[in-house]
Design a protein around this motif. Structure first.
Motif, PDB file in Angstrom:
ATOM      1  N   TYR A  19       0.820  -1.206   0.000  1.00  0.00           N
ATOM      2  CA  TYR A  19       0.000   0.000   0.000  1.00  0.00           C
ATOM      3  C   TYR A  19       0.860   1.265   0.000  1.00  0.00           C
ATOM      4  O   TYR A  19       0.498   2.286  -0.599  1.00  0.00           O
ATOM      5  CB  TYR A  19      -0.959   0.007   1.194  1.00  0.00           C
ATOM      6  N   PHE A  20       2.005   1.211   0.651  1.00  0.00           N
ATOM      7  CA  PHE A  20       2.902   2.363   0.638  1.00  0.00           C
ATOM      8  C   PHE A  20       3.339   2.682  -0.786  1.00  0.00           C
ATOM      9  O   PHE A  20       3.274   3.835  -1.231  1.00  0.00           O
ATOM     10  CB  PHE A  20       4.135   2.090   1.511  1.00  0.00           C
ATOM     11  N   PHE A  21       3.773   1.666  -1.518  1.00  0.00           N
ATOM     12  CA  PHE A  21       4.311   1.908  -2.860  1.00  0.00           C
ATOM     13  C   PHE A  21       3.225   2.288  -3.857  1.00  0.00           C
ATOM     14  O   PHE A  21       3.470   3.080  -4.766  1.00  0.00           O
ATOM     15  CB  PHE A  21       5.086   0.679  -3.343  1.00  0.00           C
ATOM     16  N   ARG A  22       2.025   1.743  -3.698  1.00  0.00           N
ATOM     17  CA  ARG A  22       0.974   2.098  -4.643  1.00  0.00           C
ATOM     18  C   ARG A  22       0.513   3.530  -4.444  1.00  0.00           C
ATOM     19  O   ARG A  22       0.020   4.160  -5.381  1.00  0.00           O
ATOM     20  CB  ARG A  22      -0.203   1.131  -4.542  1.00  0.00           C
ATOM     21  N   SER A  23       0.669   4.099  -3.231  1.00  0.00           N
ATOM     22  CA  SER A  23       0.168   5.436  -2.924  1.00  0.00           C
ATOM     23  C   SER A  23       1.244   6.515  -2.981  1.00  0.00           C
ATOM     24  O   SER A  23       0.917   7.704  -2.955  1.00  0.00           O
ATOM     25  CB  SER A  23      -0.464   5.438  -1.515  1.00  0.00           C
ATOM     26  N   ALA A  24       2.506   6.127  -3.059  1.00  0.00           N
ATOM     27  CA  ALA A  24       3.603   7.074  -2.866  1.00  0.00           C
ATOM     28  C   ALA A  24       3.638   8.198  -3.895  1.00  0.00           C
ATOM     29  O   ALA A  24       4.006   9.331  -3.583  1.00  0.00           O
ATOM     30  CB  ALA A  24       4.938   6.322  -2.871  1.00  0.00           C
ATOM     31  N   ASN A  25       3.256   7.919  -5.146  1.00  0.00           N
ATOM     32  CA  ASN A  25       3.404   8.924  -6.193  1.00  0.00           C
ATOM     33  C   ASN A  25       2.519  10.145  -5.987  1.00  0.00           C
ATOM     34  O   ASN A  25       2.779  11.206  -6.555  1.00  0.00           O
ATOM     35  CB  ASN A  25       3.112   8.301  -7.558  1.00  0.00           C
ATOM     36  N   ALA A  26       1.456  10.025  -5.188  1.00  0.00           N
ATOM     37  CA  ALA A  26       0.591  11.184  -4.949  1.00  0.00           C
ATOM     38  C   ALA A  26       1.353  12.313  -4.268  1.00  0.00           C
ATOM     39  O   ALA A  26       1.094  13.494  -4.514  1.00  0.00           O
ATOM     40  CB  ALA A  26      -0.621  10.778  -4.104  1.00  0.00           C
ATOM     41  N   VAL A  27       2.309  11.959  -3.405  1.00  0.00           N
ATOM     42  CA  VAL A  27       3.074  12.967  -2.664  1.00  0.00           C
ATOM     43  C   VAL A  27       4.289  13.437  -3.448  1.00  0.00           C
ATOM     44  O   VAL A  27       4.621  14.626  -3.454  1.00  0.00           O
ATOM     45  CB  VAL A  27       3.490  12.414  -1.286  1.00  0.00           C
ATOM     46  N   LEU A 112      -1.757  -9.312  -1.466  1.00  0.00           N
ATOM     47  CA  LEU A 112      -3.124  -9.425  -0.950  1.00  0.00           C
ATOM     48  C   LEU A 112      -3.742 -10.764  -1.330  1.00  0.00           C
ATOM     49  O   LEU A 112      -4.376 -11.431  -0.510  1.00  0.00           O
ATOM     50  CB  LEU A 112      -3.984  -8.273  -1.464  1.00  0.00           C
ATOM     51  N   MET A 113      -3.571 -11.173  -2.594  1.00  0.00           N
ATOM     52  CA  MET A 113      -4.162 -12.438  -3.026  1.00  0.00           C
ATOM     53  C   MET A 113      -3.538 -13.619  -2.281  1.00  0.00           C
ATOM     54  O   MET A 113      -4.225 -14.570  -1.906  1.00  0.00           O
ATOM     55  CB  MET A 113      -3.975 -12.608  -4.533  1.00  0.00           C
ATOM     56  N   GLY A 114      -2.237 -13.550  -2.069  1.00  0.00           N
ATOM     57  CA  GLY A 114      -1.580 -14.602  -1.293  1.00  0.00           C
ATOM     58  C   GLY A 114      -2.086 -14.635   0.143  1.00  0.00           C
ATOM     59  O   GLY A 114      -2.281 -15.713   0.718  1.00  0.00           O
ATOM     60  N   THR A 140      -3.038  -1.154   5.253  1.00  0.00           N
ATOM     61  CA  THR A 140      -3.205   0.182   4.689  1.00  0.00           C
ATOM     62  C   THR A 140      -2.619   1.281   5.558  1.00  0.00           C
ATOM     63  O   THR A 140      -2.685   2.458   5.179  1.00  0.00           O
ATOM     64  CB  THR A 140      -4.692   0.478   4.433  1.00  0.00           C
ATOM     65  N   LEU A 141      -2.054   0.931   6.699  1.00  0.00           N
ATOM     66  CA  LEU A 141      -1.258   1.922   7.424  1.00  0.00           C
ATOM     67  C   LEU A 141      -0.113   2.435   6.544  1.00  0.00           C
ATOM     68  O   LEU A 141       0.410   3.524   6.758  1.00  0.00           O
ATOM     69  CB  LEU A 141      -0.704   1.323   8.710  1.00  0.00           C
TER      70      LEU A 141
END
Length: 406
Positions: A19-27, A112-114, A140-141
């Motif tokens: 979740y960190f890597f999927r959201s990082a580009n917003a910042v 997540l699937m795993g 999601t933290l």
């Protein structure tokens, strides 16, 4: 620590990183745009490649999880993600940056699937949704850390150093899963009945799958696509916030996502998965309508919080699949739905960039509010259609749940 608790903890840590890597580009979007001269369309395409690669891996991932189990499949992919993080950190061109982003997507595709596949073996059905919700809530933290803390880190040590150290964290997490988890509880053999239950054709030929999949496309796609990228530029361009101030608002969205994921399983266990999904999708739709219509005021913070909270309930669509298909098909059925959720993120994140980029930017590179209104109008229309398509299945599932509870 019990073996079940250890498995829960290790997969939760891996999902935190995902979740960190999927959201990082917003910042870090302003840094990427400035250093590599990226347009809105470039930024949207590059960021969405995480989800494109993620989605492409899903169907073979489901087959691999059903056959070999998450202990081996999830870490193998995570090592690819570690390589991608290093590539991203060293990029000085759009092509290399895009390659790194895509490799990170491959690496996180099996987390997540795993986790859900492992939980389907370690938890009974009546505890599966609760355990899944807590897993995702804890994971999601990572979106909290990718808000204000990442904004501070990128100013202090630079975004390249963050991704370089992130590569080490990904590799260590994958190694821990490989060394210290099991596919099944002691004394339980790994099921080998997947072929007898039917292949992917049995999943795709089921109308119930398509009612779930379309809503996953728009609900997960809009929530992840916005949180992962466009929520940040909206604050920079429309609300005209500085980096730290924008990070604080993004933190509220991340808090909403974490809260939504944490309570979604608990609520679904008590009220029924379909009923909870339907209500949250309606709230999510209303949040998009507000983003289309309102100017950037104090209400924006509440909307970001509710957007994250309601959008996060899309994870219960994966749990809904658990009650539609038999256990031996869990890996393929869940990953098939996830293809639409993650594929929707790739497409919607990219298409939002195309819509926003169709409007002229000012001399400082800011796009007008009308650009973002048009983008959210597109996602809101899709969410409404998908929700209406899902409701017949939701009614039947809710009736079955009520009968079971009686």
């Amino acid at each position: 620590m019990s073996e079940r608790a250890r498995i829960f903890s290790l997969f939760s840590a891996a999902y935190f990183l995902s979740y960190f890597f999927r959201s990082a580009n917003a910042v870090i979007a302003p840094d990427l745009s400035r250093e590599l001269a990226l347009s809105a369309a470039d930024l949207g395409l590059m960021t969405s490649l995480f989800y494109a690669a993620f989605a492409l891996v899903q169907l073979p991932l489901g087959i691999g999880l059903d056959r070999f189990g998450p202990r081996w499949i999830t870490p193998t992919l995570m090592f690819v993600g570690a390589l991608g993080s290093l590539t991203f950190a060293s990029a000085h061109s759009f092509a290399v940056l895009a390659l790194g982003r895509a490799l990170i997507g491959v690496g996180m595709a099996g987390v997540l699937m795993g986790s859900l596949k492992a939980f389907s073996q370690w938890y009974p059905p009546d505890r599966f949704t609760t355990a899944s919700g807590f897993l995702i809530g804890i994971g999601t933290l990572g979106s909290l850390v990718s808000a204000t803390p990442l904004g501070w880190l990128s100013q202090t040590v630079g975004w390249r150093s963050v991704f370089a150290w992130g590569a080490l964290a990904i590799a260590a997490s994958g190694a821990a899963i490989m060394l210290w988890t099991r596919n099944t509880p002691p004394g339980v053999s790994w099921p080998h009945t997947a072929r007898a239950e039917g292949g992917l054709g049995s999943v795709f030929s089921d109308l119930r799958f398509w009612r779930i999949a379309l809503l996953a496309f728009f609900m997960a796609g809009t929530q992840l696509g916005t949180q992962g990228l466009w929520a940040g530029p909206y604050l920079y361009d429309v609300a005209r916030l500085a980096r730290i101030a924008a990070g604080n608002v993004l933190l509220l969205m991340a808090v909403g996502v974490t809260a939504g994921c944490t309570v979604s399983g608990w609520l679904a266990t008590r009220l029924g998965v379909a009923r909870v999904v339907s209500a949250s999708a309606l709230i999510f739709l209303l949040c998009q309508a507000v983003l289309i219509l309102i100017p950037p005021t104090g209400l924006l913070r509440l909307v970001y919080l509710l957007f994250g909270l309601s959008g996060a309930f899309n994870v219960m669509l994966l749990a809904h699949v658990r009650f539609v298909f038999p256990p031996a098909m869990t890996g393929r059925a869940v990953t098939a739905v996830n293809v639409f959720g993650i594929g929707g993120t790739f497409l919607l994140q990219w298409w939002m960039g195309l819509i926003i980029g169709a409007f002229p930017a000012d001399r400082l590179g800011h796009y007008p509010p009308q650009a973002y209104s048009a983008a959210f109008a597109f996602t809101a229309a899709g969410t409404l259609v998908a929700l209406l398509w899902y409701l017949p299945l939701a009614r039947g599932a809710s009736q079955a749940y009520d009968a079971y509870r009686r």
